[in-house]
Design an enzyme around this catalytic site. Structure first.
Site, PDB file in Angstrom:
ATOM      1  N   THR A 279      -6.471  19.788   7.462  1.00  0.00           N
ATOM      2  CA  THR A 279      -5.191  20.263   8.025  1.00  0.00           C
ATOM      3  C   THR A 279      -5.353  20.301   9.546  1.00  0.00           C
ATOM      4  O   THR A 279      -5.107  19.306  10.207  1.00  0.00           O
ATOM      5  CB  THR A 279      -4.771  21.635   7.462  1.00  0.00           C
ATOM      6  OG1 THR A 279      -5.823  22.565   7.648  1.00  0.00           O
ATOM      7  CG2 THR A 279      -4.396  21.539   5.998  1.00  0.00           C
TER       8      THR A 279
ATOM      9  N   LYS B  75     -13.154  21.477   3.924  1.00  0.00           N
ATOM     10  CA  LYS B  75     -12.182  21.580   5.015  1.00  0.00           C
ATOM     11  C   LYS B  75     -12.144  23.025   5.482  1.00  0.00           C
ATOM     12  O   LYS B  75     -12.403  23.953   4.707  1.00  0.00           O
ATOM     13  CB  LYS B  75     -10.790  21.079   4.606  1.00  0.00           C
ATOM     14  CG  LYS B  75     -10.107  21.913   3.597  1.00  0.00           C
ATOM     15  CD  LYS B  75      -8.765  22.513   3.941  1.00  0.00           C
ATOM     16  CE  LYS B  75      -8.327  22.412   5.351  1.00  0.00           C
ATOM     17  NZ  LYS B  75      -7.777  23.724   5.794  1.00  0.00           N
TER      18      LYS B  75
ATOM     19  N   THR C 113     -15.125  29.342   1.125  1.00  0.00           N
ATOM     20  CA  THR C 113     -14.424  28.913   2.311  1.00  0.00           C
ATOM     21  C   THR C 113     -13.017  28.562   1.917  1.00  0.00           C
ATOM     22  O   THR C 113     -12.570  28.887   0.822  1.00  0.00           O
ATOM     23  CB  THR C 113     -15.046  27.666   2.920  1.00  0.00           C
ATOM     24  OG1 THR C 113     -14.285  27.327   4.073  1.00  0.00           O
ATOM     25  CG2 THR C 113     -15.014  26.496   1.973  1.00  0.00           C
TER      26      THR C 113
ATOM     27  N   GLU D 156     -10.671  26.753  14.831  1.00  0.00           N
ATOM     28  CA  GLU D 156      -9.553  26.353  15.685  1.00  0.00           C
ATOM     29  C   GLU D 156      -9.806  26.735  17.143  1.00  0.00           C
ATOM     30  O   GLU D 156     -10.004  27.900  17.466  1.00  0.00           O
ATOM     31  CB  GLU D 156      -8.255  26.971  15.163  1.00  0.00           C
ATOM     32  CG  GLU D 156      -7.783  26.246  13.905  1.00  0.00           C
ATOM     33  CD  GLU D 156      -6.694  26.968  13.146  1.00  0.00           C
ATOM     34  OE1 GLU D 156      -6.033  26.316  12.327  1.00  0.00           O
ATOM     35  OE2 GLU D 156      -6.498  28.179  13.366  1.00  0.00           O
TER      36      GLU D 156
ATOM     37  N   ASN E 219      -2.191  28.102  16.692  1.00  0.00           N
ATOM     38  CA  ASN E 219      -1.601  28.988  15.698  1.00  0.00           C
ATOM     39  C   ASN E 219      -0.239  29.536  16.090  1.00  0.00           C
ATOM     40  O   ASN E 219       0.458  30.115  15.260  1.00  0.00           O
ATOM     41  CB  ASN E 219      -2.571  30.109  15.354  1.00  0.00           C
ATOM     42  CG  ASN E 219      -3.705  29.575  14.525  1.00  0.00           C
ATOM     43  OD1 ASN E 219      -3.461  29.068  13.441  1.00  0.00           O
ATOM     44  ND2 ASN E 219      -4.912  29.611  15.042  1.00  0.00           N
TER      45      ASN E 219
ATOM     46  N   SER F 261       5.716  24.936  13.055  1.00  0.00           N
ATOM     47  CA  SER F 261       6.914  24.245  13.532  1.00  0.00           C
ATOM     48  C   SER F 261       6.639  22.757  13.774  1.00  0.00           C
ATOM     49  O   SER F 261       5.541  22.286  13.654  1.00  0.00           O
ATOM     50  CB  SER F 261       7.432  24.920  14.789  1.00  0.00           C
ATOM     51  OG  SER F 261       6.373  25.383  15.594  1.00  0.00           O
TER      52      SER F 261
END
Lengths: 438, 438
Positions: free
Chosen positions: A184, A210, A221, A310, A433, A438
């Site tokens: 993702t 992932k 995870t 991230e 994030n 969107s």
């Protein structure tokens, strides 16, 4: 009509080159600075075929559906999120796990099928049935996992029609394609492989995962799938997995948030060599070898997940020693690893050990300020409740410029110890994030 | 020599205007978008004199030392951080609190005097002695608080010499100056005042606070000082403070990090009017009036602290209803309010209720996915374990553009409820905390 053929080939080439260029540009911009220099090349496992496709669940122009097929039934073990609001696929896997046998796994990205009510259950049932029909198996032999947005209904008809063609075209050498389909916000694919000795025969353990965000597994995870061609009983697999997850996927945190969908599955096909006797007992000498191999895969994958946290620019390894118990050490290590102020200090390459003191203090377990010592890498910054008299700001600051930061806290009370891996908190985390949906 | 006077006045004016202009520019750049439009003007309290100065502890060109003087002994109550690694001033205040009497408070910004070992204790002792000498009181009547960097030794001689002059010049009308001297990364001063009726006489309650980061008080806030001129016993003060802190300073969180230095002190001078009889019993009808007044001050100050959370663009109010107990509701509300993914979604003005589901699920207390309902303001987005069929993405998105976001979760299991206030997680938070020490 050779001309037409040539034309078609050119067109095909054109799009392929365009794809590579665009992918290249986007990779250059986005890939984690902590990404490994090379990816493990996973060898094929006999009887384990994989196929991906573009189902258009959310993303356009990339694969988002993965079908893993076991030509013969594989034994299976699993651990799942401890969230009180698990996804429909997690509920499905938990329900069928007692069978202990798998013929296939269907995984999609783009939609987590979480908090989707009856629709979510209908989707898992329809998917399991469609996959089972392709393979001539039962729905309770089909494992499911979904990752992506929470709360969006996901219609199974969107992709169940694709499964028969996928089953037909699935190949044993598609591990890299497989992991790419389940990404993702990951910036690189997570892969690990080991070959170990079983009665003089080599057996393979392949793992994919992932990660990226919503990572503080209170168990496993996000999604990870491990396959070995060794012959192993389901109960033994479960014992190894539950034991080895503790210091790997259960010892990492990106943002302290626990997903609704965490799923870690371990399969054993027994296809390595028919001469190998099945591993059915814990006192079998091969148990340790397999457990160690599985541990190494889990360790490698979980660190890959953290380094692709991230927005991560630094890998943070928090080691706590001298706590009253191992459990207390883990609580303190988590408190440090999850502290936004510690994580932003590392992002700013600032050896701000005062924030480590703060995080030890707030952990809520026994600690004594005046026995506490803190290291950043080899540099002891604080000891006996105050700044180390030999501490050099310059040396510590230089150390912080590295990408792998080890923070050690000695609590000075007992023998409890624990290690937690995390990453720093950067503006990119907020950016990713703030825009994700969107 | 009138010319010289005029010249002096002009010079004074010039610096004053320069100060206003520079302050104005820096305020325009930095001030929280959630700052109140006007600040409360705190009335003088008889016998409570305040003085600030530039001690140069860390900052240059601004005040960083505050001396609050009670001309007659005030009764006092306090609550402090629950950190296992408290600062030296916190240790000092805790030790002297049983006396219940205060003559002065010395507060500095720029250095927290936390994790400073024996040096830290020596500093608190020297400061308390120096302040007591100025006032002809005892060291155990001097309260201390420090805020700023952790782990830097702080030499008391740096500022103890300034106290006699400060005591001489202290005035009753300097509440705004006082709060400005204790700011660190705060972008606006936090002030609140109430006047209530005591036997037909007005009595004042004034409060000041500093906040900004490292805010998840497991008890109080960073630093806050409340003074009333009502005559109240120390035990009654303590009862009111311990009760009212629960839903105010103990119900806010900026970043889930708990300071080593949290200090909240409540003083009663009894100087309002000598005719007022002292409040010594809980069943005295004036108890409720005072408790309500103190609550309002704490509520107002704690919300000011959250709206000035580092980098905050949105105030987040998390209301949890229908949990099994109030305690469970508070745990869930904290889990939502501290979730980096919920906080970044609010920063991105994204009505990402799936992350609220995640945060409920990870809280670890009883919850049932299929009974859960979630609101953003007046908009119900999810109900009975799935997206609300009447949910309008457009309406919810419009709501998220506001600055005060109310997130409500109904757990559907019981009557437990709780409210927690927080703020969003923005790139500015990362920026501020990546650079704070350097």
């Amino acid at each position: 009509m050779p001309d037409k053929c040539l034309f078609k080939q050119l067109v095909r080439h054109y799009y392929f080159i365009l794809f590579i260029v665009i992918r290249g540009i986007s990779m250059t911009v986005k890939i984690s600075p902590l990404a490994p220099k090379t990816f493990a090349k996973l060898p094929p496992i006999k009887g384990v075929r994989l196929q991906t496709t573009e189902a258009g669940i959310k993303y356009k122009g990339r694969t988002d559906l993965l079908f893993i097929i076991f030509d013969e039934a594989a034994n299976v073990a699993g651990v799942f999120t401890r969230s009180k609001c698990p996804s429909a696929p997690v509920d499905h896997c938990r329900k069928i796990l007692s069978h202990g046998v798998a013929r296939g796994v269907v995984i999609n990205s783009g939609n987590a099928n979480a908090f989707t009510g009856k629709n979510g259950i209908a989707t898992t049932e329809a998917t399991a049935k469609a996959a089972a029909d392709c393979l001539g198996s039962k729905p309770q032999e089909i494992y499911l996992a979904s990752t992506g947005v929470i709360g969006e209904p996901m219609d199974a008809s969107r992709f169940t029609g694709l499964l028969p063609e996928m089953a037909k075209n699935a190949k044993e050498d598609k591990w890299l394609d497989a992991v790419k389909a389940i990404m993702t916000t990951d910036t690189f694919p997570k892969l690990a492989t080991r070959t170990i000795d079983f009665d003089g025969h080599p057996v393979i353990i392949n793992g994919i995962a992932k990660g990226a965000g919503m990572i503080a597994p209170n168990m496993g995870t996000m999604l990870s799938f491990i396959v070995t061609d060794a012959p192993v009983d389901a109960a033994i697999l479960q014992e190894i997995l539950s034991d080895k997850v503790r210091d790997t996927f259960n010892a990492i945190t990106v943002d302290s948030d626990t997903s609704t969908s965490d799923t870690l599955l371990l399969f054993a096909t027994g296809t390595a060599n028919k001469e190998i006797k099945s591993l059915t007992q814990k006192n079998d000498p091969r148990y340790q070898a397999l457990a160690e191999g599985v541990y190494e895969i889990l360790h490698e994958l979980s660190l890959q997940v953290v380094t692709d946290g991230e927005g991560a620019h630094h890998l943070i390894e928090v080691r706590v020693e001298g706590a009253t118990t191992n459990e207390a050490a883990k609580t303190i290590a988590r408190s440090i690893a999850n502290s936004p102020l510690v994580k932003t200090a590392v992002a700013g390459e600032d050896a701000n050990w005062g924030r480590v003191v703060m995080a030890v203090g707030k952990a809520g377990v026994e600690a004594d300020r005046d026995r506490l010592a803190i290291w950043f890498g080899p540099h002891r910054l604080a000891v006996d409740g105050e700044r180390d008299p030999h501490y050099s700001e310059e040396e510590a600051s230089n150390y912080m410029k590295g990408t792998h930061i080890v923070i050690k806290a000695d609590i000075g009370l007992g023998n409890g110890c624990a290690t937690i891996w995390s990453c720093d908190l950067t503006k990119e985390y907020v950016e990713i994030n703030g825009d994700y949906r969107s």
